[in-house]
Design an enzyme around this catalytic site. Structure first.
Site, PDB file in Angstrom:
ATOM      1  N   ASN A 132      -4.593 -34.690  25.891  1.00 34.79           N
ATOM      2  CA  ASN A 132      -6.010 -34.734  26.254  1.00 34.79           C
ATOM      3  C   ASN A 132      -6.878 -33.943  25.277  1.00 34.79           C
ATOM      4  O   ASN A 132      -8.099 -34.098  25.271  1.00 34.79           O
ATOM      5  CB  ASN A 132      -6.213 -34.189  27.672  1.00 34.79           C
ATOM      6  CG  ASN A 132      -5.751 -32.763  27.851  1.00 34.79           C
ATOM      7  OD1 ASN A 132      -4.947 -32.243  27.082  1.00 34.79           O
ATOM      8  ND2 ASN A 132      -6.247 -32.096  28.883  1.00 34.79           N
ATOM      9  N   LYS A 133      -6.282 -33.111  24.433  1.00 35.46           N
ATOM     10  CA  LYS A 133      -7.057 -32.281  23.519  1.00 35.46           C
ATOM     11  C   LYS A 133      -7.700 -33.085  22.387  1.00 35.46           C
ATOM     12  O   LYS A 133      -8.599 -32.577  21.709  1.00 35.46           O
ATOM     13  CB  LYS A 133      -6.174 -31.168  22.946  1.00 35.46           C
ATOM     14  CG  LYS A 133      -5.657 -30.192  23.999  1.00 35.46           C
ATOM     15  CD  LYS A 133      -6.783 -29.467  24.735  1.00 35.46           C
ATOM     16  CE  LYS A 133      -6.242 -28.384  25.656  1.00 35.46           C
ATOM     17  NZ  LYS A 133      -7.315 -27.623  26.337  1.00 35.46           N
ATOM     18  N   ASP A 134      -7.247 -34.323  22.191  1.00 39.04           N
ATOM     19  CA  ASP A 134      -7.927 -35.175  21.212  1.00 39.04           C
ATOM     20  C   ASP A 134      -9.406 -35.309  21.559  1.00 39.04           C
ATOM     21  O   ASP A 134     -10.267 -35.363  20.679  1.00 39.04           O
ATOM     22  CB  ASP A 134      -7.317 -36.583  21.203  1.00 39.04           C
ATOM     23  CG  ASP A 134      -5.976 -36.653  20.512  1.00 39.04           C
ATOM     24  OD1 ASP A 134      -5.488 -35.607  20.046  1.00 39.04           O
ATOM     25  OD2 ASP A 134      -5.410 -37.758  20.449  1.00 39.04           O
TER      26      ASP A 134
ATOM     27  N   THR B 147      -4.318 -28.530  21.145  1.00 34.57           N
ATOM     28  CA  THR B 147      -5.644 -28.542  20.522  1.00 34.57           C
ATOM     29  C   THR B 147      -5.500 -28.459  19.011  1.00 34.57           C
ATOM     30  O   THR B 147      -6.214 -29.137  18.267  1.00 34.57           O
ATOM     31  CB  THR B 147      -6.502 -27.380  21.036  1.00 34.57           C
ATOM     32  OG1 THR B 147      -6.643 -27.485  22.452  1.00 34.57           O
ATOM     33  CG2 THR B 147      -7.897 -27.415  20.406  1.00 34.57           C
TER      34      THR B 147
END
Length: 350
Positions: free
Chosen positions: A47-49, A79
């Site tokens: 999800n850090k994209d 991240t």
């Protein structure tokens, strides 16, 4: 030459629009329906994209980031990988201060993506000059024409999920979601989603997942930072020994604490029961659901969305390593080794 090739212009166009997957076997006997928001479908496998792309694009728009600049960040791995990926496409240098708690898989992947990696001791105070927070700050002060992403205290972290993840979940559930369960580290994912979802329906319950050894749950309940809550734990990307301003505590209804051991086993159970290869924090989120289900917290009409933040391949040297699990003392009469590898003797006669 035909220019109408059906292709993405670069890897960054694949960020977002991750699938919602119905869970079946692992929630058997639970009241309600359960869905995983599987963020490993992002090109950087987490999800850090979303925040890496959003924060860098916003910095460019504001004129803070210029060609040839250096991006600096503290990270437990995901991240950093996403920032390194975006930096490659956009032409920036990337320097990362990483916690030694991060798996070797993550650290090696950061280096493979061209980032300069500083591995910092995990179990030191946040103001210790060796901590990854202080190392990143020092590098930022020393390197001219650099920016420090500072995801724990960056409102854009939250905004990225308010603009993308939250709306996706609302659309995918056709507005039927009743509960969101998400691990909380920087707090950007859970807070951004919570703000958006509660604007659509204030009755949606937002459940944060915290680790034993972290201060978040008690801070949410008392508004006090209790340093006595802090002690070493193994889960990466979950919990904190400080209070991130990227967390909107007012939008979170409740926190649930989970153990390192149960979270590890639950992640492995997800993989073996649902065929979804998940990371450590996905196991933590699912373990919180298990504990809530035991309390009869959910009802038969509940529609529960659980954030699965990243892919299991980043934990091959940790929760998917039988040796590591054994070293942590995670195998006992309730949880036995699941090693099914058998080597055939190459020197045996035909």
């Amino acid at each position: 030459m035909n220019d109408n090739v059906n292709a993405y212009q670069n890897i960054l166009e694949l960020i977002g629009n991750t699938p919602l997957i119905k869970l079946n076997r692992i929630v058997e006997g639970f009241k309600g329906d359960y869905y995983a928001k599987f963020e490993a479908f992002n090109p950087g496998h987490s999800n850090k994209d979303r925040i890496a792309f959003h924060i860098i694009e916003e910095a460019e728009r504001r004129g803070i980031l210029k060609p040839g600049d250096t991006i600096i960040e503290t990270t437990s791995g995901n991240t950093g990988f996403s920032l390194a990926m975006v930096s490659i496409i956009k032409g920036y240098d990337c320097i990362l201060a990483v916690s030694s708690k991060s798996s070797k898989d993550k650290i090696n992947m950061l280096s493979a993506m061209g980032a300069k990696v500083h591995v910092c001791p995990a179990n030191v105070p946040t103001d210790d000059p060796r901590s990854y927070y202080e190392v990143a700050k020092r590098l930022h002060s020393e390197i001219k024409e650099s920016i420090y992403i500072n995801q724990y205290f960056n409102e854009l972290n939250l905004e990225a999920h308010y603009r993308s993840t939250g709306p996706e979940i609302w659309k995918q559930t056709k507005g039927q979601i009743t509960h969101l369960v998400a691990s909380s580290g920087t707090g950007g994912t859970i807070s951004g989603c919570a703000r958006y979802l509660k604007e659509q329906n204030p009755e949606i319950q937002i459940i944060g997942v915290d680790a034993y050894g972290s201060v978040l749950k008690k801070y949410h309940e008392t508004q006090e930072l209790d340093l006595n809550e802090i002690y070493p734990y193994r889960i990466e990307g979950l919990g904190k020994n400080l209070i991130p301003t990227a967390t909107d505590f007012d939008s979170i209804d409740r926190f649930v604490k989970v153990t390192d051991e149960e979270s590890a086993h639950t992640a492995r159970n997800i993989t073996r029961s649902e065929g979804i290869f998940v990371g450590y924090t996905s196991g933590a989120a699912m373990q919180a659901v298990n504990q809530l289900a035991e309390e009869n917290f959910f009802e038969k009409n509940s529609k529960v969305v659980i954030m699965f933040p990243d892919h299991g391949s980043r934990y091959m040297s940790k929760i998917y390593s039988e040796d590591w699990m054994e070293e942590q003392g995670f195998f006992d009469s309730d949880h036995e080794s699941q090693n099914h590898i058998e080597y055939i003797n190459e020197t045996a006669k035909k």
